[in-house]
Design a protein around this motif. Structure first.
Motif, PDB file in Angstrom:
ATOM      1  N   GLU A   1      10.781  -7.823  -7.915  1.00  0.00           N
ATOM      2  CA  GLU A   1      11.080  -9.247  -7.293  1.00  0.00           C
ATOM      3  C   GLU A   1      12.289  -9.673  -6.757  1.00  0.00           C
ATOM      4  N   THR A   2      13.258  -8.734  -7.338  1.00  0.00           N
ATOM      5  CA  THR A   2      14.637  -8.838  -6.933  1.00  0.00           C
ATOM      6  C   THR A   2      14.919  -8.121  -5.590  1.00  0.00           C
ATOM      7  N   ARG A   3      14.123  -6.772  -5.434  1.00  0.00           N
ATOM      8  CA  ARG A   3      14.204  -6.037  -4.343  1.00  0.00           C
ATOM      9  C   ARG A   3      13.290  -6.628  -3.115  1.00  0.00           C
ATOM     10  N   SER A   4      12.111  -7.410  -3.398  1.00  0.00           N
ATOM     11  CA  SER A   4      11.612  -7.984  -2.551  1.00  0.00           C
ATOM     12  C   SER A   4      12.334  -9.034  -1.850  1.00  0.00           C
ATOM     13  N   THR A   5      12.969  -9.771  -2.857  1.00  0.00           N
ATOM     14  CA  THR A   5      13.741 -11.043  -2.087  1.00  0.00           C
ATOM     15  C   THR A   5      14.819 -10.507  -1.144  1.00  0.00           C
TER      16      THR A   5
ATOM     17  N   GLU B   1      15.128 -13.603   1.702  1.00  0.00           N
ATOM     18  CA  GLU B   1      14.894 -15.027   0.868  1.00  0.00           C
ATOM     19  C   GLU B   1      16.007 -15.176   0.037  1.00  0.00           C
ATOM     20  N   GLU B   2      16.673 -16.137   0.166  1.00  0.00           N
ATOM     21  CA  GLU B   2      17.931 -16.500  -0.573  1.00  0.00           C
ATOM     22  C   GLU B   2      17.628 -17.802  -1.034  1.00  0.00           C
TER      23      GLU B   2
ATOM     24  N   ARG C   1      16.468 -16.172  -8.376  1.00  0.00           N
ATOM     25  CA  ARG C   1      14.909 -15.873  -8.086  1.00  0.00           C
ATOM     26  C   ARG C   1      14.207 -16.045  -9.334  1.00  0.00           C
ATOM     27  N   GLY C   2      12.938 -15.945  -9.645  1.00  0.00           N
ATOM     28  CA  GLY C   2      12.297 -16.168 -10.622  1.00  0.00           C
ATOM     29  C   GLY C   2      10.893 -15.807 -10.301  1.00  0.00           C
ATOM     30  N   VAL C   3      10.127 -15.683 -11.622  1.00  0.00           N
ATOM     31  CA  VAL C   3       8.733 -15.680 -11.321  1.00  0.00           C
ATOM     32  C   VAL C   3       8.082 -16.534 -12.545  1.00  0.00           C
ATOM     33  N   VAL C   4       6.643 -16.801 -12.391  1.00  0.00           N
ATOM     34  CA  VAL C   4       6.067 -17.562 -13.201  1.00  0.00           C
ATOM     35  C   VAL C   4       5.163 -16.710 -14.397  1.00  0.00           C
TER      36      VAL C   4
ATOM     37  N   TRP D   1      16.581 -15.754 -12.595  1.00  0.00           N
ATOM     38  CA  TRP D   1      17.669 -15.001 -12.962  1.00  0.00           C
ATOM     39  C   TRP D   1      18.714 -14.933 -11.806  1.00  0.00           C
ATOM     40  N   SER D   2      19.956 -14.541 -11.926  1.00  0.00           N
ATOM     41  CA  SER D   2      20.735 -14.445 -10.709  1.00  0.00           C
ATOM     42  C   SER D   2      20.412 -13.188  -9.994  1.00  0.00           C
ATOM     43  N   LEU D   3      20.488 -13.063  -8.635  1.00  0.00           N
ATOM     44  CA  LEU D   3      20.146 -11.949  -7.907  1.00  0.00           C
ATOM     45  C   LEU D   3      21.468 -11.004  -8.212  1.00  0.00           C
ATOM     46  N   GLN D   4      22.595 -11.535  -8.477  1.00  0.00           N
ATOM     47  CA  GLN D   4      23.686 -10.489  -8.678  1.00  0.00           C
ATOM     48  C   GLN D   4      23.632  -9.815 -10.347  1.00  0.00           C
ATOM     49  N   ASP D   5      22.948 -10.779 -11.018  1.00  0.00           N
ATOM     50  CA  ASP D   5      22.906 -10.238 -12.575  1.00  0.00           C
ATOM     51  C   ASP D   5      21.476  -9.802 -12.935  1.00  0.00           C
ATOM     52  N   SER D   6      20.927  -9.128 -12.223  1.00  0.00           N
ATOM     53  CA  SER D   6      19.389  -8.821 -12.423  1.00  0.00           C
ATOM     54  C   SER D   6      19.141  -7.940 -13.360  1.00  0.00           C
TER      55      SER D   6
END
Length: 171
Positions: free
Chosen positions: A127-131, A136-137, A146-149, A163-168
């Motif tokens: 999900e982080t890579r996709s974003t 998409e920010e 970013r997040g997921v259900v 989660w934060s994209l910097q701290d994935s």
């Protein structure tokens, strides 16, 4: 039509999906007259600017909803988006609040029913890579999020894990 899919075109016209083309036309004409740039000429620049923006939104919505084919396509996209979002989300959980399970390479969180929520490291990375690839920010106070259900493994509840994209790589 991608930009228009982000906002509800029916709401822009003050209409509903069950309205006929004639009803949509009536709503469009009323709003177009209200926000047309020629009618807003005497107002201050900020009011005129917001009026022109509203006029352009109304016009774009009408162009899509007035044509049978583009309306059908929009309705299908809208329905698909609604189906993806209709989760009984109980709460939002930060990834760093979840417990890292080394054996399963997954983050876990206990559900109130006694079951659990689980998101794998692979899902977070994907999900982080996709974003990042799609640009998409989603900005929040903390920065890019970013997040997921995630569904409970026992009951019908779901949580939105963020989660934060910097701290994935929280572990």
């Amino acid at each position: 039509m991608c930009e228009a899919a982000e906002q509800d075109l029916y709401a822009v016209l003050g209409a509903s999906p069950s309205d006929t083309v004639q009803q949509l036309r009536h709503r469009y004409q009323r709003l177009a007259l209200q926000y047309h740039p020629d009618r807003l000429g005497g107002q201050c620049s900020s009011e005129a600017e917001s009026g022109v923006k509203k006029f352009l939104e109304v016009d774009a919505a009408w162009r899509i909803l007035s044509d049978q084919n583009t309306r059908r396509q929009y309705d299908l996209q809208r329905r698909a988006q609604q189906l993806q979002q209709d989760w009984p989300v109980d709460s939002t959980v930060c990834l760093e609040d979840m417990t890292w399970n080394q054996d399963e390479c997954a983050y876990t969180y206990d559900c109130r029913c006694g079951g659990g929520f689980s998101v794998t490291e692979e899902e977070v990375d994907k999900e982080t890579r996709s974003t990042q690839q799609n640009g998409e920010e989603e900005e929040s106070e903390d920065g890019q999020q970013r997040g997921v259900v995630v569904c409970c493994d026992t009951c019908s509840l779901s949580v939105y894990v963020t989660w934060s994209l910097q701290d994935s790589n929280v572990k």
